[in-house]
Design a protein around this motif. Sequence first.
Motif, PDB file in Angstrom:
ATOM      1  N   ARG A 281       0.641  -1.297   0.546  1.00  0.00           N
ATOM      2  CA  ARG A 281       0.327  -0.006   0.262  1.00  0.00           C
ATOM      3  C   ARG A 281       1.153   1.190   0.238  1.00  0.00           C
ATOM      4  O   ARG A 281       2.056   1.517   0.383  1.00  0.00           O
ATOM      5  CB  ARG A 281      -1.235   0.092   0.824  1.00  0.00           C
TER       6      ARG A 281
ATOM      7  N   THR B 280       1.563   5.441  -1.861  1.00  0.00           N
ATOM      8  CA  THR B 280       1.185   6.118  -3.098  1.00  0.00           C
ATOM      9  C   THR B 280       2.049   5.989  -4.519  1.00  0.00           C
ATOM     10  O   THR B 280       2.899   5.825  -4.715  1.00  0.00           O
ATOM     11  CB  THR B 280       1.846   7.404  -2.423  1.00  0.00           C
ATOM     12  N   VAL B 281       0.861   6.314  -5.995  1.00  0.00           N
ATOM     13  CA  VAL B 281       1.805   6.673  -6.823  1.00  0.00           C
ATOM     14  C   VAL B 281       2.876   6.865  -6.868  1.00  0.00           C
ATOM     15  O   VAL B 281       1.889   8.276  -7.049  1.00  0.00           O
ATOM     16  CB  VAL B 281       0.577   6.179  -7.505  1.00  0.00           C
TER      17      VAL B 281
ATOM     18  N   ARG C 281       3.822   5.166 -13.517  1.00  0.00           N
ATOM     19  CA  ARG C 281       3.409   4.684 -13.930  1.00  0.00           C
ATOM     20  C   ARG C 281       3.439   4.481 -15.142  1.00  0.00           C
ATOM     21  O   ARG C 281       4.053   5.717 -15.935  1.00  0.00           O
ATOM     22  CB  ARG C 281       2.156   4.780 -13.863  1.00  0.00           C
TER      23      ARG C 281
ATOM     24  N   PRO D  87      -4.687   4.107 -10.758  1.00  0.00           N
ATOM     25  CA  PRO D  87      -5.732   5.996 -10.639  1.00  0.00           C
ATOM     26  C   PRO D  87      -3.769   5.966 -11.064  1.00  0.00           C
ATOM     27  O   PRO D  87      -2.812   5.699 -10.716  1.00  0.00           O
ATOM     28  CB  PRO D  87      -5.581   5.997  -8.972  1.00  0.00           C
ATOM     29  N   GLY D  88      -3.903   7.431 -11.304  1.00  0.00           N
ATOM     30  CA  GLY D  88      -2.852   8.064 -11.839  1.00  0.00           C
ATOM     31  C   GLY D  88      -2.279   8.965 -10.517  1.00  0.00           C
ATOM     32  O   GLY D  88      -2.034   8.614  -9.400  1.00  0.00           O
ATOM     33  N   GLU D  89      -0.827   9.257 -10.713  1.00  0.00           N
ATOM     34  CA  GLU D  89       0.013   9.575 -10.019  1.00  0.00           C
ATOM     35  C   GLU D  89       0.025  10.480  -8.864  1.00  0.00           C
ATOM     36  O   GLU D  89      -1.423  11.519  -8.817  1.00  0.00           O
ATOM     37  CB  GLU D  89       1.591  10.261 -10.439  1.00  0.00           C
ATOM     38  N   GLY D  90       0.629  10.224  -7.635  1.00  0.00           N
ATOM     39  CA  GLY D  90      -0.063  11.171  -6.203  1.00  0.00           C
ATOM     40  C   GLY D  90      -1.224  11.060  -6.133  1.00  0.00           C
ATOM     41  O   GLY D  90      -1.485  10.583  -4.138  1.00  0.00           O
ATOM     42  N   ALA D  91      -2.004   9.665  -6.255  1.00  0.00           N
ATOM     43  CA  ALA D  91      -3.453   8.694  -5.941  1.00  0.00           C
ATOM     44  C   ALA D  91      -3.184   7.414  -4.722  1.00  0.00           C
ATOM     45  O   ALA D  91      -1.591   6.862  -4.503  1.00  0.00           O
ATOM     46  CB  ALA D  91      -4.151   7.814  -6.888  1.00  0.00           C
ATOM     47  N   GLU D  92      -3.126   7.208  -3.775  1.00  0.00           N
ATOM     48  CA  GLU D  92      -2.935   6.367  -2.912  1.00  0.00           C
ATOM     49  C   GLU D  92      -4.183   4.593  -3.734  1.00  0.00           C
ATOM     50  O   GLU D  92      -4.591   5.270  -4.161  1.00  0.00           O
ATOM     51  CB  GLU D  92      -4.096   5.746  -1.414  1.00  0.00           C
ATOM     52  N   LEU D  93      -2.848   4.010  -3.121  1.00  0.00           N
ATOM     53  CA  LEU D  93      -3.319   2.582  -4.141  1.00  0.00           C
ATOM     54  C   LEU D  93      -2.394   1.689  -2.891  1.00  0.00           C
ATOM     55  O   LEU D  93      -1.247   0.987  -2.634  1.00  0.00           O
ATOM     56  CB  LEU D  93      -2.255   2.518  -4.584  1.00  0.00           C
ATOM     57  N   GLU D  94      -3.275   0.226  -3.252  1.00  0.00           N
ATOM     58  CA  GLU D  94      -2.703  -0.859  -2.664  1.00  0.00           C
ATOM     59  C   GLU D  94      -3.073  -1.903  -3.666  1.00  0.00           C
ATOM     60  O   GLU D  94      -4.485  -2.068  -4.411  1.00  0.00           O
ATOM     61  CB  GLU D  94      -4.178  -1.363  -1.559  1.00  0.00           C
TER      62      GLU D  94
END
Length: 197
Positions: free
Chosen positions: A6, A8-9, A12, A40-47
């Motif tokens: 988990r 932050t992007v 990509r 999602p784009g850069e700056g987004a939270e992702l797991e």
Amino acid sequence: MISRVRGTVVSRDTDRVELLATSGVVYEIHVPLTVFQRLPGEGAELELRTAYIVRDEVPSLYGFLERSEQDLFHRLMKVQKVGPRLAMGLLSSYHAGRLARGIAEKDAKLLSRVTGVGKKTAERIVLELSDKVSDLAVAGEDSGPEAKLAAEAVGALVALGYTFTEADVAVREVIAGGSPASTEALVRQVLAKRGQG
């Protein structure tokens, strides 16, 4: 074993994503194209659900958004001569539900359309996995309680001797007529409709 990451992007690319974890470590995670398209784009939270694979002493992380994608990747990796690159190629060409359905239906031609998958490899995948992916073939297409019921019912019918295709068609027919209350009720309705209950 790293099963999820988990963060932050950070960046990509079409086959990978970099995630900055709260610990400050940036993970490079390889993703199939079908996953990349939903990121999602850069700056987004992702797991991401991940698979940690070491080949030739080089560790790599492979990432997925859904459990069905992660499960199918692991199952593909158990087939002789299918490595992470080939498994990712298959999951880049088809969504997990569609790929699992093709394997369950023993559609070697579907698999051999993927770059790097020859006729023999496609046939080996079908031979080794066709009876082991019916849960992913049904569940991978939809989400929610009805999809779970359908997946369980198809699995039960396959255990009773139906082929995946027969079970899948029969379950879809019953569900189209109304939502059964439970897996047992769904299986009973299929058997009754087929004159076996």
